[in-house]
Design an enzyme around this catalytic site. Structure first.
Site, PDB file in Angstrom:
ATOM      1  N   HIS A 193     -24.688   9.903   9.285  1.00 18.63           N
ATOM      2  CA  HIS A 193     -26.006   9.428   8.868  1.00 18.63           C
ATOM      3  C   HIS A 193     -26.402   9.921   7.478  1.00 18.63           C
ATOM      4  CE1 HIS A 193     -25.951   8.104  13.007  1.00 18.63           C
ATOM      5  NE2 HIS A 193     -26.625   7.097  12.503  1.00 18.63           N
ATOM      6  N   GLU A 435     -21.229  -0.836  20.949  1.00 15.33           N
ATOM      7  CA  GLU A 435     -20.698   0.257  20.138  1.00 15.33           C
ATOM      8  C   GLU A 435     -19.918   1.266  20.975  1.00 15.33           C
ATOM      9  OE1 GLU A 435     -23.934   2.190  18.083  1.00 15.33           O
ATOM     10  OE2 GLU A 435     -25.272   2.021  19.792  1.00 15.33           O
ATOM     11  N   ASP A 459     -20.025   3.585  15.577  1.00 18.50           N
ATOM     12  CA  ASP A 459     -19.741   4.283  16.825  1.00 18.50           C
ATOM     13  C   ASP A 459     -18.532   3.694  17.536  1.00 18.50           C
ATOM     14  OD1 ASP A 459     -21.559   6.438  17.143  1.00 18.50           O
ATOM     15  OD2 ASP A 459     -23.171   4.974  17.312  1.00 18.50           O
ATOM     16  N   CYS A 506     -23.674  -4.557  12.666  1.00 18.66           N
ATOM     17  CA  CYS A 506     -24.548  -3.764  11.802  1.00 18.66           C
ATOM     18  C   CYS A 506     -23.967  -2.404  11.446  1.00 18.66           C
ATOM     19  CB  CYS A 506     -25.933  -3.620  12.436  1.00 18.66           C
ATOM     20  SG  CYS A 506     -25.896  -2.824  14.046  1.00 18.66           S
TER      21      CYS A 506
HETATM   22  C1  PEP Z   1     -23.251   1.815  14.561  1.00 22.50           C
HETATM   23  O1  PEP Z   1     -22.933   2.670  15.388  1.00 22.50           O
HETATM   24  O2  PEP Z   1     -22.437   1.067  13.970  1.00 22.50           O
HETATM   25  C2  PEP Z   1     -24.674   1.648  14.183  1.00 22.50           C
HETATM   26  C3  PEP Z   1     -25.056   0.685  13.382  1.00 22.50           C
HETATM   27  O3  PEP Z   1     -25.561   2.547  14.668  1.00 22.50           O
HETATM   28  P1  PEP Z   1     -25.749   4.028  14.046  1.00 22.50           P
HETATM   29  O4  PEP Z   1     -24.952   4.088  12.764  1.00 22.50           O
HETATM   30  O5  PEP Z   1     -27.191   4.221  13.827  1.00 22.50           O
HETATM   31  O6  PEP Z   1     -25.177   4.901  15.111  1.00 22.50           O
HETATM   32 MG    MG Z   2     -24.438   3.563  16.599  1.00 21.13          MG
END
Ligand code: PEP
Ligand code: MG
Length: 582
Positions: A193, A435, A459, A506
């Site tokens: 993140h 995911e 994920d 995403c």
């Molecule tokens: C993902 O896991 O690809 C996602 C978009 O969610 P995050 O990155 O917030 O875990």
């Molecule tokens: Mg995720």
């Protein structure tokens, strides 16, 4: 000094040059000593001076966040300032200094630790954000008492590069609008993140550079190459010249992708795709607009929970979601319910110890354990849905029952709102993030329960290959283009289409140039990525025939290793786009 190059993981946001500011983040050693009765007053004064300094620092940080990102974003710091105004923190410390005749660092640490223990032992995720704030304040104030400037992030008055072990999400947000032009960390991977937020801010970043805070001296001249994942310390003259050229080329490349940013993403042979932006903070809608996004494909709401003084109240969330719905209109925004956990707890790890946080109590698992908290968020989304196009999405679904139970909570919230005569979108679409491999494998069944899917490759890759997305030591096993991952993506897309549903993606993969022909050819309906990558994705889609993309995807699915997939895709992309821009 001789030039030295260190390797890490690049965020892919260009280049930066500047002097280093080093922040060491070891655990603070708190000195323990006794004082004489006559020294109590002096010790209390020392403590209240440190409180004042800390308040001033927080207030400066608050102002810079509010200026750069708006008042709403500054609540991160408001929450911390409230800890400092709490008599249970200040008066209690002074009382202990006088009663136990001990130094102020020790007394303050006792008070903070007992608050943290009390909150943590309640075993209630409601207090997650509070513990994080107390931890931040504890570290900051102790650093001031001890005269350790390096424990907190200083805000420079000239362009600088921050070199630090690791950053909490709230701290990463503080870099927005500051004079930092680049970031180097020891922790983190491409989809951690920190990396995602740095990309959203367009901040050149290199992550996962072993021991870099120990190696680099303060005020060293540094080049960050976030495209190659390189840190060049004390670069030679010709290297500096080379990077000047690279920066110019990068600026040309951005200009090229920004051209026609508002045009829709339609392939040469007329296949239309939705390209949306991901966002983490309420104010980022304007970034999405700037980069020509067709709405918001993922609003990560967890920061509202992690950085807040208390659980965000329904009205407060309603205002945020309503404002997003209005701003993106006539487009839509997908609001993902809070995905707290994994690497999104910061310091809390130490206090709610879980041996494998990414496999633990996270996201929808927390929401279903505390349905009232989830229902509050859902009520806020539903109420806001009367003002635009909103969709609800659940994170980290691993079982079909989770979707069923989460939908029951939606129905409950709807029934309440009907009773209260509050307007909302009765047909609000409900989707699941795919995911976790079990969800991808069960996607045929899950599609019956959902209106849409969004594939979370960040994920999905870590769970498929059992390689932590934030651990640089296993970054070579964390393979986004691994054939197993590609097969899960393809199967998920086919499952959704078989049920007549649409499917987006995403994860960070959606914004990678080489992934665009592949995912387009697999039949993906929506790409959602950090705002700055939206123009890139649109441009690639506009430069290719859908039929050609299908051929590319078919061929890519035949390989058995990631390296074969990548070299094949890069070769194809080079034929689609002008090579000197890549
Ligand atoms: C993902 O896991 O690809 C996602 C978009 O969610 P995050 O990155 O917030 O875990
Ligand atoms: Mg995720």
């Amino acid at each position: 000094m001789a030039q030295v190059i260190y390797k890490g993981i690049g965020s892919g946001s260009g280049f930066a040059v500047g002097p280093s500011i080093i922040v060491h983040r070891g655990e603070l050693a708190v000195p323990v000593s006794t004082i004489k009765k006559g020294e109590v007053e002096r010790e209390c004064l020392r403590f209240s001076d440190a409180v004042d300094i800390t308040r001033k620092q927080l207030s400066r940080i608050r102002d810079s966040i509010a200026k750069a990102m708006g008042e709403e974003a500054a609540f991160v710091i408001d929450a911390q300032m409230m800890v400092l105004s709490d008599p249970a923190c200040i008066d209690e410390t002074e009382k202990i200094i006088g009663k136990n005749l001990i130094n102020s660092e020790h007394a303050f640490n006792i008070v903070m630790q007992s608050s943290i223990d009390a909150l943590s032992s309640s075993n209630n995720s409601v207090f997650v954000d509070r513990v994080q704030d107390i931890q931040d304040v504890r570290r900051r104030l102790l650093s001031n008492l001890l005269g350790l400037k390096h424990q907190v992030i200083p805000m420079p008055d000239k362009k600088s590069i921050l070199v630090i072990n690791h950053l909490a999400p709230s701290e990463t947000a503080q870099l927005f609008g500051s004079k930092y032009v680049g970031l180097i960390t020891e922790a983190g991977g491409f989809t951690s993140h920190i990396a995602i937020m740095a990309r959203t801010m367009d901040l050149p970043t290199v992550l996962g550079v072993d021991n870099i805070t120990e190696i680099i001296a303060e005020d060293s001249k540094i080049i960050i190459d976030s495209m190659l994942g390189q840190v060049i310390v004390e670069p030679k003259k010709d290297v500096l010249e080379e990077y000047k050229k690279k920066r110019r080329k990068y600026a040309r490349r951005r200009k090229y992708f920004m051209e026609a940013v508002d045009k829709p993403a339609i392939s040469i042979d007329g296949h239309k795709i939705t390209v949306t932006a991901n966002m983490e903070l309420p104010d980022e809608v304007s970034l999405a607009e700037h980069y020509g996004a067709d709405g918001i494909g993922l609003f990560r709401t967890e920061l509202l929970y992690i950085q807040h003084e208390q659980l965000p109240f329904e009205d407060e969330q309603f205002e945020i979601y309503r404002s997003i719905a209005k701003q993106v209109s006539p487009h839509a925004a997908i609001i993902r319910t809070f995905d707290v956990g994994g690497d999104k707890l910061g310091n809390l790890f130490q206090y709610h110890y879980e041996p494998n946080p990414f496999l633990g109590f996270r996201a929808i698992r927390i929401g279903l354990m505390y349905p009232e908290i989830l229902k509050t968020q859902i009520r806020a989304i539903l109420r806001a849905s009367a003002y635009g196009n909103l969709l609800i999405m659940f994170p980290m679904i691993s079982l079909c029952e989770e979707v069923v139970r989460a939908k029951e909570i939606i129905e409950k919230a709807k029934a309440e709102l009907r009773d209260e005569k509050v307007k909302f979108d009765e047909n609000i679409p409900v989707g699941a993030m795919i995911e976790v491999p079990s969800a991808a494998i069960l996607s045929r069944d899950l599609a019956q329960e959902c209106d849409f899917f969004s594939i979370g490759t960040n994920d999905l890759v870590q769970y498929t290959l059992a390689a932590d997305r934030g651990n640089p030591r296993v970054a070579d096993i964390y393979q986004t283009y691994h054939p197993s991952v590609l097969k899960l993506i393809k199967f998920t897309i086919d499952s959704a289409h078989y049920a007549g549903k649409w499917v987006g993606l995403c994860g960070e993969m959606a914004g990678e140039i080489r992934a665009v022909p592949l995912l387009l050819g697999m039949g993906l309906d929506e790409f959602s990525t950090v705002p700055a990558r939206v123009p890139v994705v649109k441009k690639v889609i506009r430069s290719i025939e859908f039929n050609k993309a299908r051929e590319i995807a078919e061929q890519a699915l035949r390989f058995t290793t990631q390296s074969e997939v990548i070299s094949y895709l890069d070769e194809q992309v080079a034929r689609i786009l002008p090579i000197d821009l890549l």
